[in-house]
Scaffold this active site. Structure first.
Site, PDB file in Angstrom:
ATOM      1  N   ARG A  27       2.087  -3.429  -1.427  1.00 17.72           N
ATOM      2  CA  ARG A  27       2.222  -3.240  -2.929  1.00 17.72           C
ATOM      3  C   ARG A  27       1.031  -4.453  -3.217  1.00 17.72           C
ATOM      4  O   ARG A  27       1.445  -5.614  -3.007  1.00 17.72           O
ATOM      5  CB  ARG A  27       3.363  -3.431  -3.397  1.00 17.72           C
ATOM      6  CG  ARG A  27       3.347  -3.492  -5.089  1.00 17.72           C
ATOM      7  CD  ARG A  27       2.808  -2.222  -5.704  1.00 17.72           C
ATOM      8  NE  ARG A  27       2.962  -2.003  -6.981  1.00 17.72           N
ATOM      9  CZ  ARG A  27       2.170  -2.560  -7.962  1.00 17.72           C
ATOM     10  NH1 ARG A  27       1.077  -3.341  -7.592  1.00 17.72           N
ATOM     11  NH2 ARG A  27       2.495  -2.403  -9.202  1.00 17.72           N
ATOM     12  N   GLU A  35      -0.010   5.315 -12.611  1.00 20.40           N
ATOM     13  CA  GLU A  35       0.870   6.378 -11.790  1.00 20.40           C
ATOM     14  C   GLU A  35       0.105   7.727 -11.468  1.00 20.40           C
ATOM     15  O   GLU A  35      -0.637   8.309 -11.912  1.00 20.40           O
ATOM     16  CB  GLU A  35       2.300   6.517 -12.342  1.00 20.40           C
ATOM     17  CG  GLU A  35       2.770   5.541 -12.563  1.00 20.40           C
ATOM     18  CD  GLU A  35       3.415   4.577 -11.328  1.00 20.40           C
ATOM     19  OE1 GLU A  35       3.622   5.300 -10.315  1.00 20.40           O
ATOM     20  OE2 GLU A  35       3.734   3.660 -11.331  1.00 20.40           O
ATOM     21  N   ARG A  69       8.668  -3.418   0.169  1.00 20.59           N
ATOM     22  CA  ARG A  69       7.174  -3.371   0.228  1.00 20.59           C
ATOM     23  C   ARG A  69       6.719  -4.852   0.468  1.00 20.59           C
ATOM     24  O   ARG A  69       7.502  -5.633  -0.125  1.00 20.59           O
ATOM     25  CB  ARG A  69       6.193  -2.745  -0.699  1.00 20.59           C
ATOM     26  CG  ARG A  69       6.792  -1.138  -0.755  1.00 20.59           C
ATOM     27  CD  ARG A  69       5.954  -0.477  -2.141  1.00 20.59           C
ATOM     28  NE  ARG A  69       6.417  -1.271  -3.135  1.00 20.59           N
ATOM     29  CZ  ARG A  69       6.290  -0.734  -4.452  1.00 20.59           C
ATOM     30  NH1 ARG A  69       5.540   0.171  -4.645  1.00 20.59           N
ATOM     31  NH2 ARG A  69       6.802  -1.394  -5.492  1.00 20.59           N
TER      32      ARG A  69
END
Length: 159
Positions: A27, A35, A69
């Protein structure tokens, strides 16, 4: 730094990297890209893919997030990939987590030049962290168009 190769791009701020020790989902630190269901989400994913897919990168780790992540800065040689997404207008400085004031200047430069998402009509330029809360925000979003670098820097790290 960890050396690896980008083998997948999930969205505009998430990529899969193959390290010598195995696969890791990254990330990107300090930025937030639209998004996938948001205007410019697909463009942000394409930009990240064009920059890094199939290429050797260095991973500068920061922390593990709640989704397991690795939050990191990606480097393509001397190029800060996270910053490139800001400069091209494909991501926002994620004020809550950012710690580099230059990221505010990169975002402001993209806004001023109407690059990437900044060329969209005002109503389509919703910060991803607000867009994810759109049901509870009842359509009330912050207008960052005229935000100064100073104001952005002042907001960094506020949780």
């Amino acid at each position: 730094m960890l050396a690896g190769v980008v083998v997948g791009v999930i969205d505009g701020d998430t990529a899969d990297v193959r390290l010598a020790s195995g696969m890791v989902r990254i990330r990107l630190h300090a930025i937030d890209a639209p998004e996938m269901g948001q205007p410019y989400g697909k463009a942000a994913k394409t930009m990240l893919s064009d920059l890094v897919y199939g290429k050797a990168v260095d991973v500068e780790p920061y922390e593990q997030d709640r989704y397991d992540r690795l939050v990191a800065r990606l480097w393509l040689g001397t190029v800060d990939v996270n910053a490139e997404l800001l400069k091209s207008g494909h991501a926002w400085t994620y004020r809550r987590y950012a710690d580099d004031a230059s990221y505010c200047a990169f975002e402001k430069g993209a806004r001023d030049q109407r690059r990437g998402l900044w060329q969209a009509p005002r109503g389509e330029r919703v910060a991803p962290w607000e867009w994810r809360q759109r049901k509870s925000r009842a359509g009330q979003f912050t207008d960052y168009d005229d935000e100064s670098i100073t104001a952005c820097v002042a907001a960094l790290g506020r949780r």
